[in-house]
Design a protein around this motif. Structure first.
Motif, PDB file in Angstrom:
ATOM      1  N   TYR A  69       0.833  -1.154   0.000  1.00  0.00           N
ATOM      2  CA  TYR A  69       0.000   0.000   0.000  1.00  0.00           C
ATOM      3  C   TYR A  69       0.889   1.231   0.000  1.00  0.00           C
ATOM      4  O   TYR A  69       2.051   1.155   0.341  1.00  0.00           O
ATOM      5  N   LEU A  70       0.355   2.394  -0.385  1.00  0.00           N
ATOM      6  CA  LEU A  70       1.127   3.628  -0.425  1.00  0.00           C
ATOM      7  C   LEU A  70       1.422   4.071   0.994  1.00  0.00           C
ATOM      8  O   LEU A  70       0.530   4.284   1.790  1.00  0.00           O
ATOM      9  N   ARG A  71       2.698   4.208   1.296  1.00  0.00           N
ATOM     10  CA  ARG A  71       3.074   4.632   2.642  1.00  0.00           C
ATOM     11  C   ARG A  71       4.303   5.519   2.553  1.00  0.00           C
ATOM     12  O   ARG A  71       4.985   5.577   1.542  1.00  0.00           O
ATOM     13  N   LEU A  72       4.580   6.161   3.632  1.00  0.00           N
ATOM     14  CA  LEU A  72       5.732   7.035   3.737  1.00  0.00           C
ATOM     15  C   LEU A  72       6.991   6.187   3.833  1.00  0.00           C
ATOM     16  O   LEU A  72       7.074   5.284   4.657  1.00  0.00           O
ATOM     17  N   SER A  97       7.479  13.440   0.106  1.00  0.00           N
ATOM     18  CA  SER A  97       7.877  12.049  -0.127  1.00  0.00           C
ATOM     19  C   SER A  97       6.747  11.253  -0.773  1.00  0.00           C
ATOM     20  O   SER A  97       6.951  10.533  -1.749  1.00  0.00           O
ATOM     21  N   ILE A  98       5.530  11.397  -0.239  1.00  0.00           N
ATOM     22  CA  ILE A  98       4.362  10.716  -0.820  1.00  0.00           C
ATOM     23  C   ILE A  98       4.109  11.238  -2.232  1.00  0.00           C
ATOM     24  O   ILE A  98       3.831  10.474  -3.150  1.00  0.00           O
ATOM     25  N   GLN A 140      -4.030   3.986   3.309  1.00  0.00           N
ATOM     26  CA  GLN A 140      -4.790   3.924   4.559  1.00  0.00           C
ATOM     27  C   GLN A 140      -5.521   5.238   4.794  1.00  0.00           C
ATOM     28  O   GLN A 140      -4.981   6.322   4.573  1.00  0.00           O
ATOM     29  N   LEU A 141      -6.766   5.118   5.257  1.00  0.00           N
ATOM     30  CA  LEU A 141      -7.526   6.307   5.629  1.00  0.00           C
ATOM     31  C   LEU A 141      -7.045   6.805   6.990  1.00  0.00           C
ATOM     32  O   LEU A 141      -6.597   6.022   7.824  1.00  0.00           O
TER      33      LEU A 141
END
Length: 163
Positions: free
Chosen positions: A23-26, A41-42, A65-66
């Motif tokens: 999932y998209l994360r930092l 960064s995102i 993530q919400l």
């Protein structure tokens, strides 16, 4: 480079496929070593994925993530660091559990325990959260252990969508 090799070696450029980015994360290493703000960064990651999708003509399903407000709202603000994500995506959808009240209103033999809410879309009409279709969603029957999803009727209709 893993996605590029997979397309070039296994799929072939131009052949239908779907890449799921879970999932998209930092990325803490980039965040700390390059002295970047979290949104930068995102943003760089989102732009790189969008450029990749355009270059190889492949759809990318990106999961994120919400934040805590996602429990109470269904707009763009529920997505953490949302500005870069919303600006770059073709469609922003939330997959959420249905409430007990929503499940209780379902008729028929199929019970859909999740809902897909279209928040933003660049193509097609989507679901207007402020107009006559406010609070509409697509019923989803899911088995999250195998990542299997079955699309049911949207909340304004009571017939199953068939393809």
């Amino acid at each position: 480079s893993i996605m590029r090799r997979w397309i070039m070696k296994d799929v072939g450029v131009g052949n239908p496929c779907l890449i799921t980015y879970d999932y998209l994360r930092l990325d803490l290493q980039d965040f700390a070593s390059k002295n970047m703000q979290a949104y930068q960064s995102i943003g760089l990651k989102v732009i790189a994925l969008k450029d990749f999708a355009t270059k190889y003509n492949v759809p990318i399903l990106m999961l994120a993530q919400l934040n805590r407000s996602g429990l109470d709202t269904d707009d763009e603000s529920a997505l953490g660091l949302s500005d870069f994500i919303v600006q770059s995506c073709d469609s922003l959808n939330y997959l959420k559990k249905q409430s007990d009240d929503e499940i209780a209103t379902q008729q028929g033999k199929d019970i859909y325990k999740h809902k897909l809410i279209t928040v933003v879309t660049r193509r097609g009409c989507g679901m207007d959260n402020n107009g006559p279709q406010a609070k509409q969603y697509i019923n989803i029957k899911s088995d999250l252990t195998t990542s299997t999803f079955l699309e049911g009727p949207w909340s304004g209709k009571q017939e199953e969508v068939k393809f």
